[in-house]
Design an enzyme around this catalytic site. Sequence first.
Site, PDB file in Angstrom:
ATOM      1  N   TYR A 154      13.490 -10.464   8.928  1.00 41.80           N
ATOM      2  CA  TYR A 154      12.577  -9.478   9.521  1.00 41.80           C
ATOM      3  C   TYR A 154      13.381  -8.297  10.051  1.00 41.80           C
ATOM      4  O   TYR A 154      14.413  -8.491  10.704  1.00 41.80           O
ATOM      5  CB  TYR A 154      11.786 -10.101  10.686  1.00 41.80           C
ATOM      6  CG  TYR A 154      10.328 -10.275  10.335  1.00 41.80           C
ATOM      7  CD1 TYR A 154       9.548  -9.164  10.051  1.00 41.80           C
ATOM      8  CD2 TYR A 154       9.748 -11.534  10.264  1.00 41.80           C
ATOM      9  CE1 TYR A 154       8.216  -9.309   9.697  1.00 41.80           C
ATOM     10  CE2 TYR A 154       8.418 -11.693   9.908  1.00 41.80           C
ATOM     11  CZ  TYR A 154       7.651 -10.575   9.626  1.00 41.80           C
ATOM     12  OH  TYR A 154       6.351 -10.714   9.276  1.00 41.80           O
ATOM     13  N   GLU A 166      11.723  -5.053  11.395  1.00 41.46           N
ATOM     14  CA  GLU A 166      10.832  -3.958  11.813  1.00 41.46           C
ATOM     15  C   GLU A 166      11.633  -2.871  12.528  1.00 41.46           C
ATOM     16  O   GLU A 166      12.483  -3.159  13.369  1.00 41.46           O
ATOM     17  CB  GLU A 166       9.730  -4.500  12.725  1.00 41.46           C
ATOM     18  CG  GLU A 166       8.676  -5.225  11.920  1.00 41.46           C
ATOM     19  CD  GLU A 166       7.617  -5.897  12.773  1.00 41.46           C
ATOM     20  OE1 GLU A 166       7.784  -5.959  13.998  1.00 41.46           O
ATOM     21  OE2 GLU A 166       6.625  -6.374  12.202  1.00 41.46           O
ATOM     22  N   ASP A 213       2.978  13.427  -6.070  1.00 41.34           N
ATOM     23  CA  ASP A 213       3.019  11.986  -6.356  1.00 41.34           C
ATOM     24  C   ASP A 213       3.652  11.838  -7.734  1.00 41.34           C
ATOM     25  O   ASP A 213       3.006  12.050  -8.762  1.00 41.34           O
ATOM     26  CB  ASP A 213       1.601  11.414  -6.330  1.00 41.34           C
ATOM     27  CG  ASP A 213       1.601   9.899  -6.518  1.00 41.34           C
ATOM     28  OD1 ASP A 213       2.594   9.375  -7.062  1.00 41.34           O
ATOM     29  OD2 ASP A 213       0.617   9.250  -6.137  1.00 41.34           O
ATOM     30  N   THR A 266       6.342   5.430  -6.562  1.00 43.48           N
ATOM     31  CA  THR A 266       6.666   4.020  -6.679  1.00 43.48           C
ATOM     32  C   THR A 266       8.047   3.944  -7.315  1.00 43.48           C
ATOM     33  O   THR A 266       8.579   4.940  -7.806  1.00 43.48           O
ATOM     34  CB  THR A 266       5.650   3.270  -7.564  1.00 43.48           C
ATOM     35  OG1 THR A 266       5.482   3.986  -8.782  1.00 43.48           O
ATOM     36  CG2 THR A 266       4.311   3.127  -6.866  1.00 43.48           C
ATOM     37  N   LYS A 278       8.168   2.198 -12.122  1.00 47.15           N
ATOM     38  CA  LYS A 278       7.657   2.705 -13.404  1.00 47.15           C
ATOM     39  C   LYS A 278       8.840   3.263 -14.207  1.00 47.15           C
ATOM     40  O   LYS A 278       9.731   2.498 -14.548  1.00 47.15           O
ATOM     41  CB  LYS A 278       6.537   3.714 -13.129  1.00 47.15           C
ATOM     42  CG  LYS A 278       5.355   3.077 -12.343  1.00 47.15           C
ATOM     43  CD  LYS A 278       4.210   4.035 -12.157  1.00 47.15           C
ATOM     44  CE  LYS A 278       2.992   3.369 -11.552  1.00 47.15           C
ATOM     45  NZ  LYS A 278       2.972   3.379 -10.082  1.00 47.15           N
ATOM     46  N   ARG A 287       9.169  -3.588  -7.784  1.00 51.88           N
ATOM     47  CA  ARG A 287       7.876  -3.088  -7.303  1.00 51.88           C
ATOM     48  C   ARG A 287       8.045  -2.652  -5.858  1.00 51.88           C
ATOM     49  O   ARG A 287       8.325  -3.464  -4.977  1.00 51.88           O
ATOM     50  CB  ARG A 287       6.814  -4.192  -7.374  1.00 51.88           C
ATOM     51  CG  ARG A 287       6.678  -4.832  -8.718  1.00 51.88           C
ATOM     52  CD  ARG A 287       5.392  -5.602  -8.836  1.00 51.88           C
ATOM     53  NE  ARG A 287       4.298  -4.691  -8.997  1.00 51.88           N
ATOM     54  CZ  ARG A 287       3.988  -4.074 -10.144  1.00 51.88           C
ATOM     55  NH1 ARG A 287       4.681  -4.291 -11.232  1.00 51.88           N
ATOM     56  NH2 ARG A 287       2.979  -3.254 -10.204  1.00 51.88           N
TER      57      ARG A 287
HETATM   58  N1  DSN Z   1      -1.774   1.200 -11.261  1.00 56.00           N
HETATM   59  C1  DSN Z   1      -0.856   2.289 -11.544  1.00 56.00           C
HETATM   60  C2  DSN Z   1      -0.923   2.725 -12.961  1.00 56.00           C
HETATM   61  O1  DSN Z   1      -1.080   1.860 -13.807  1.00 56.00           O
HETATM   62  O2  DSN Z   1      -0.793   3.897 -13.252  1.00 56.00           O
HETATM   63  C3  DSN Z   1      -1.049   3.422 -10.615  1.00 56.00           C
HETATM   64  O3  DSN Z   1      -1.070   2.973  -9.327  1.00 56.00           O
END
Ligand code: DSN
Length: 417
Positions: free
Chosen positions: A56, A58, A202, A228, A231, A237
């Site tokens: 932990y 925080e 974003d 994120t 990708k 993730r």
């Molecule tokens: N779920 C993601 C996507 O597939 O683009 C976006 O959050």
Amino acid sequence: MHQPAISQLAAADAEVAALVEGEARRQYEKIRLIASENYVSTAVLEATGTVLTNKYSEGYAGKRYYEGQQYIDLVEKLAIERAKAVFGVEHANVQPYSGSPANLAVYMALVNPGDKVMGMALPAGGHLTHGWGVSATGKWFDAVQYGVRKDTGRVDLDEVRGLALAERPKLIFCGGTAIPRTIDFAAFAEIAKEVDAVLVADIAHIAGLVAGGAHPSPVGHAQIISTTTHKTLRGPRGAMLMSTAEHAKALDKAVFPGLQGGPHNHTTAAIAVALGEAARPGFRDYAAGIVANAKALAEALVERGFDLVSGGTDNHLILIDLSNKAVAGKPAARALDRAGIELNYNSVPFDSRKPFDPSGIRLGTAAITTRGLGVEQMPRLAEWIERAISASDDAELDKVAAEVRELLSAYPMPGWV
Ligand code: DSN
């Protein structure tokens, strides 16, 4: 088998181990075209499976609410420094659990419930958290949404400017989940400046392309960058928020204690590893390869009569409108999955069908590029896609799947030996 080996798991819980092995084999045998997915390196996989999950933490480095942070502080600082170097930003927060919580933190840092915000509509290619009605961001804020032009499938910046001038939002989001074209961050920044709004880029889908120089960077245009990490960036993730120094404190406070508790330290370590990989020269080739594959695949699909939203792609993503074919998005995606080609059904702009049964399918080339497929394979992939969506029986789909498996057997998968 799964790599790193999961022999301890197999001994302790054969049921879970069998499911993990099954998923690893599935990923090995499929052409994975889900535009938001990838294959992480074995090093990233190993980092996510470490004892850092036990801790932990925080708070932030040097100011935690638990003892024993001698190593965690260093891991988090390393991830932050790497993020700052890779993207050239003044501030980075690597704690958001994923993209939606990261975006919620942006709202929490900068606006109050009821304030006016603006983002791209979900059916046009935006994200739920950019103010779409069913999301908390659409319910709790006064969200106005821009779309794309019907004739071009692209964002009309004059329309965005007109809407911004009429509505005067405090926050403007650019970016989304189904945008096949380059995002003009400079133009968005001009509009935001004109109405005194904060611009949030974003870049979840294109972060790896930005890091690898295959898409213009929002740095210098957007005050806040949300992404994120799993990708095109090819990490675990997770998510990150980056910003100018001006917004650093407010964003940090919004992530913790505003919205989250303890950070997922094993994920932070894996983000640091992925950012280390993204800083290497080879990552630029990877990013360029993603775009080259997407362009080659788009061209091969157009040659076969597929109707692509905006006519093609500038990045990793292709959105096909199947309205001119005898099949809708959902049955097409199901047939393709059986044929060994994994993607998702997706709304297309101005879709006459419902979101759960839309007209389109969305494809991305980040994972197949990691796997080593190149432009020379794209015409064959387009041929398989056409065969699968026009197949009259399962036997034809299984035949395509066998051909896919044969091709992929020549391309190693990180996470499988
Ligand atoms: N779920 C993601 C996507 O597939 O683009 C976006 O959050």
